[in-house]
Write an enzyme that holds these catalytic residues in place. Structure first.
Site, PDB file in Angstrom:
ATOM      1  N   GLN A  76      -7.477  -3.102   9.877  1.00 37.30           N
ATOM      2  CA  GLN A  76      -6.421  -3.595   8.989  1.00 37.30           C
ATOM      3  C   GLN A  76      -5.485  -4.561   9.693  1.00 37.30           C
ATOM      4  O   GLN A  76      -4.638  -5.181   9.050  1.00 37.30           O
ATOM      5  CB  GLN A  76      -5.619  -2.419   8.436  1.00 37.30           C
ATOM      6  N   CYS A  82      -3.793   0.579   5.227  1.00 38.77           N
ATOM      7  CA  CYS A  82      -4.726   1.650   5.592  1.00 38.77           C
ATOM      8  C   CYS A  82      -5.268   2.389   4.378  1.00 38.77           C
ATOM      9  O   CYS A  82      -6.445   2.727   4.315  1.00 38.77           O
ATOM     10  CB  CYS A  82      -4.054   2.626   6.546  1.00 38.77           C
ATOM     11  N   HIS A 380      -0.135   7.521   7.156  1.00 38.08           N
ATOM     12  CA  HIS A 380      -1.361   6.745   7.376  1.00 38.08           C
ATOM     13  C   HIS A 380      -2.512   7.391   6.613  1.00 38.08           C
ATOM     14  O   HIS A 380      -2.555   8.615   6.461  1.00 38.08           O
ATOM     15  CB  HIS A 380      -1.679   6.719   8.874  1.00 38.08           C
ATOM     16  N   ASN A 403     -11.028   5.626  11.527  1.00 40.68           N
ATOM     17  CA  ASN A 403      -9.746   4.937  11.401  1.00 40.68           C
ATOM     18  C   ASN A 403      -9.996   3.481  11.035  1.00 40.68           C
ATOM     19  O   ASN A 403     -11.136   3.008  11.025  1.00 40.68           O
ATOM     20  CB  ASN A 403      -8.964   5.049  12.714  1.00 40.68           C
TER      21      ASN A 403
END
Length: 462
Positions: A76, A82, A380, A403
């Site tokens: 990102q 996110c 997040h 992630n």
């Protein structure tokens, strides 16, 4: 206007810091060799390097009984997208299988454009809804403080995809501003706040709704123009062709974003329920909740707000595990990412850092207390792509996380979460309703309890 007093209660004569107290504190510090040792260490090295519990680190390995991912992570970059990356990463799993691709990404810039545009419209509508309130009313002040954040929640992602569809990354690639949002956001917030002032003034002077709508249209045209300059113009149709991983060529022809989503989004987003774990006494389990003035898409078949069901942490764990082990599906999730995390090693554990040992202080708050006292919230969003299941208890020992920070940290961008961390810092997952008890499914469709805009469960994952 709200009247503020300098003090809500009389000040004690002993409220100030006295020389005697300073002398006592310094003497206590100097007399304890552990304090001096910690001072020597922390003034020369990063706190987390000093506090890192080696026993925890050496007790973690990055193996799992069930792993779904065989793809590279996304990035990102310098944006708060996110939640959108996690959602699109979930959808690309089925798309890659259907198109027989080893690597594929939906355009994050495309959905970002539409979320920003819809968020601006949503903001102006909330300003009109609250235009009769004082400018320093807490709700109005909150709206003006947060007119157009990057972050979001699961339902907001679903709203955008359902209305605008999807495109491959090649049809609307990243721009400088989609990957680095602060300057664009600052100027958009100026436009929105000045627009809010204009709309409030018009309504205060007796403008009818038609005049307010006309002014809002002018403001929205400006927002669209700014977004198009920064992000590019979203395609209304594109030619889709690709070579699969067996080097076979495919040509679909011209498709719209809605047609592309219908063809390559292999899950029905309406079948997914958002669950949270909120252990505060004020938030009973088994109830649906929403957050006032928080949303994006308005009108038509789209619900602009967020909605979730509060459940026990063990139920959240169970359905998350079963989504991967039984359905073979990764899970979108939201958490307080920075707590007890080592970015380079790519690990989370509830006791990863011994801050109490460093400071000779006790941190006693549990998860509910931390929520109540503004010490934790969802920050997040990511995706669970694996789980290590204890064969004796059929419960999870640790979790594998994809992630969206690129592959320079963790294990090529993947992280390992010990189950202890899940208990303390996990807040939200989106799972298929077939995994849920009937009462939870019913609760998801019931009238929700409305939380104020500033409630921590209304935080946006960035």
């Amino acid at each position: 206007m709200t009247t503020l007093s300098s003090s809500s209660s009389p000040t004690s004569a002993d409220a100030g810091i006295s020389p005697e107290s300073l002398a006592q504190w310094r003497q206590a510090f100097d007399e304890n060799p552990q304090h001096r040792l910690m001072q020597n260490a922390v003034t020369r090295a990063a706190l987390d390097d000093v506090a890192l519990d080696r026993e925890v680190v050496t007790g973690i390995d990055h193996t799992f009984s069930h792993v779904l991912d065989d793809w590279a992570v996304t990035s990102q970059k310098k944006s708060g997208r996110c939640w959108m990356f996690a959602g699109l990463n979930l959808l690309r799993v089925g798309a890659m299988k259907k198109m027989n691709l080893k690597a594929f990404e939906f355009s994050q810039n495309y959905t970002f454009f539409w979320d920003k545009l819809e968020r601006a419209n949503y903001f102006f509508e909330q300003i009109l809804l609250t235009a009769d309130r004082d400018i320093d009313d807490r709700v109005v002040a909150y709206l003006l403080d947060h007119p157009l954040d990057d972050g979001g929640q699961w339902n907001m992602f679903v709203n955008v995809v359902k209305k605008y569809g999807l495109v491959p990354k090649s049809a609307m690639p990243e721009s400088e501003s989609s990957s680095n949002t602060p300057r664009m956001n600052a100027n958009l917030k100026t436009i929105l706040r000045e627009g809010a002032a204009t709309l409030r003034n018009l309504k205060a002077n007796g403008a009818v709704r038609e005049a307010l709508d006309a002014k809002k249209q002018d403001l929205m045209q400006t927002v669209y123009r700014v977004l198009a300059i920064h992000l590019g113009t979203p395609p209304t149709e594109f030619d889709w062709r690709w070579n699969d991983k067996d080097k076979q060529f495919h040509h679909v022809g011209t498709v719209t974003p809605q047609e592309f989503a219908e063809k390559y989004c292999t899950i029905d987003l309406d079948d997914y329920v958002c669950l949270v774990h909120d252990p505060r006494p004020s938030s009973p389990q088994g109830k649906a909740f929403t957050v006032a003035h928080l949303g994006n898409v308005l009108g038509g078949d789209y619900d602009g707000g967020v909605r979730y069901v509060n459940v026990d942490i063990n139920l959240m764990k169970d359905v998350t595990r079963r989504s991967m082990t039984e359905r073979g599906e990764p899970v979108w999730m939201g958490c307080d990412v920075g707590k007890m995390m080592h970015r380079e090693l790519g690990i989370w554990d509830a006791k990863l850092f011994d801050y109490e040992g460093v400071y000779n202080a006790s941190f006693t708050h549990d998860k509910a207390d931390r929520l109540i006292h503004h010490q934790t919230l969802m920050t997040h969003a990511m995706m669970f792509t694996g789980v290590d299941v204890d064969p004796g208890t059929n419960s999870a020992r640790r979790w594998r996380v994809e992630n969206s920070w690129g592959d320079e940290n963790g294990i090529k961008g993947y992280y390992t979460m010990n189950d202890s961390w899940f208990d303390e810092y996990m807040f939200e997952v989106a799972v298929h309703k077939d995994l849920l008890p009937a009462d939870v499914v019913a609760a998801a469709q019931s009238e929700p309890v409305v939380l104020p805009p500033w409630d921590p469960m209304g935080s946006l994952a960035e």
